[in-house]
Design an enzyme around this catalytic site. Sequence first.
Site, short mmCIF file in Angstrom:
data_model
loop_
_atom_site.label_atom_id
_atom_site.label_comp_id
_atom_site.label_asym_id
_atom_site.label_seq_id
_atom_site.Cartn_x
_atom_site.Cartn_y
_atom_site.Cartn_z
N LYS A 63 -2.24 -98.70 37.06
CA LYS A 63 -2.70 -99.96 36.47
C LYS A 63 -3.56 -100.70 37.50
CE LYS A 63 0.06 -99.30 32.86
NZ LYS A 63 -0.41 -99.08 31.48
N HIS A 66 -0.43 -87.41 25.68
CA HIS A 66 -0.22 -88.80 25.29
C HIS A 66 -0.38 -88.93 23.78
CE1 HIS A 66 -0.48 -93.16 25.06
NE2 HIS A 66 0.02 -93.19 26.28
#
Length: 479
Positions: A175, A294
Site C-alpha cells: 500500500k 485475485h
Amino acid sequence: MSPQTETKASVGFKAGVKEYKLTYYTPEYETKDTDILAAFRVTPQPGVPPEEAGAAVAAESSTGTWTTVWTDGLTSLDRYKGRCYHIEPVPGEETQFIAYVAYPLDLFEEGSVTNMFTSIVGNVFGFKALAALRLEDLRIPPAYTKTFQGPPHGIQVERDKLNKYGRPLLGCTIKPKLGLSAKNYGRAVYECLRGGLDFTKDDENVNSQPFMRWRDRFLFCAEAIYKSQAETGEIKGHYLNATAGTCEEMIKRAVFARELGVPIVMHDYLTGGFTANTSLSHYCRDNGLLLHIHRAMHAVIDRQKNHGMHFRVLAKALRLSGGDHIHAGTVVGKLEGDRESTLGFVDLLRDDYVEKDRSRGIFFTQDWVSLPGVLPVASGGIHVWHMPALTEIFGDDSVLQFGGGTLGHPWGNAPGAVANRVALEACVQARNEGRDLAVEGNEIIREACKWSPELAAACEVWKEIRFNFPTIDKLDGQA
C-alpha cells in the site's frame, strides 16, 4: 399457410409455444454419474409456478428456446436437454425455491470453464419469467474434472518449492495500492520480506500504469526478493500481477517473471476472464511458476442472496481453470464472509473429496479425483489481534495476508512484518501445545507481546479496531 409449412406440419412438426415443464420438468429422472448437477435459487415472477420456473431454467440453459422449432426433430432432445429433476422450498422465503437441474456431459466442451459458464449462467439469468436467479452450487463429475489440468502445482508442491511446513504462510499487499514509483515499491517489498513475511503482493489494480510500468516493477521487486532471501535464509516471493489488456501481453509478463527467476505471478481471474486464466495456468505449470489468483469483481456476482452466483461456484471454477492461491474472505476482517459458508468453500478448494453438507452450504458431494488443491488466502482488514481466529479458522494450509496490518505499523514495514510473524508463531506453538485459540487467543497474543516490542506496538495501535457489520449473504435458516 404456405405449402412448405403445410408439409412440415403434415409429418409431425407442431408449431407454437408450449409450457417448459411439459418437456424439461422430469421429477422421475435419476441423475447419472456423468451429469453436471446445478442447484439454482429461483424466484419466479408472480403467477409462474415453481415447476414451470425450474423447467424454464433447465430449458434456456441447455437446448430450449421460447417456441417449438422444427429442427428439434433433427436431434435427440432426450439425450441433450437439461432436466429440472427436483424442486424444494427455501426455509423462511415464500417466493424462493431451489431447483435442481441435471445437464448431460455432452453439452460442454472439454477443459473449458468458459463454455460451461456460457450455458449454465448465460442468458437464462435475464429471463423475464424469473424475478431473480442464483446459482448456489455445481457438482462437477469426475469425467469432466479429468479434462482439466487444474492448479499449476497445488499445495504440497508449493510447500516443497518454498521449504515451508507446519504453519500458514504470511503475506502482505503493498500500500498505497496506486501511485508509488517502482523503486519505492520495491523498497516496501524488501522491508516486508526481510521482516519475516513469506510473500508480498501487487494489489489487484496494479498492472502497468504511467506512474509504474510493469517491467520496472518486476525488476525492483526481484531485487527485493533476492536481497531479503540472502539476509534471512528463507525463500521469498512477490505476487507479480501479470494481468493485462490482452492474453499475449499477459503471457509476455509471465515470461519476463520466469526469466527473472521469481517463484510466483498473479492474475485477476474474473476481470481477466477464464480463458486467459486457464492459458496462464498452463504456462505456469510448464515453467515452474506458482500462480496467485485475485477475485476482483466477485462481489458484483456473488454478494446478493437471491441473484447471481455463490462464491463456492466461482471457487470450484477456479480450481478447474487453475490457480495455486485464491482470495477467500476472512470471516473476521472488513470483507463479507459467513463463517460456515466460508469453511465450506475453503474445503472445496483444498480437499480431494467433500461430502454434501447443507449446514455449510454444500449442496452436492464433490469428488475432485486428485486434482491439486488451492490455498485459500485470508485478506482484507485483518491485524495481529485476528491471528488466533485466522489460525483456528483456516488452519495450516492457507495464506494470511495483512496489508494495512503490516504497513500501518507505527515503526514501519519491517517491524510490522516482525509483529505478524511473531503473532503467527505464537499461535501455532500454542495450538501445537493443545491450547484453544478460540478461547485463549487474546491471552496468547498478550504473552507474546512481553518479548516482542514490535508486536506490543501493533497490538496497541489496533486494539479497538472492529468490523462488526451483519453478513448479507447468510446461509438459509440463519437469523
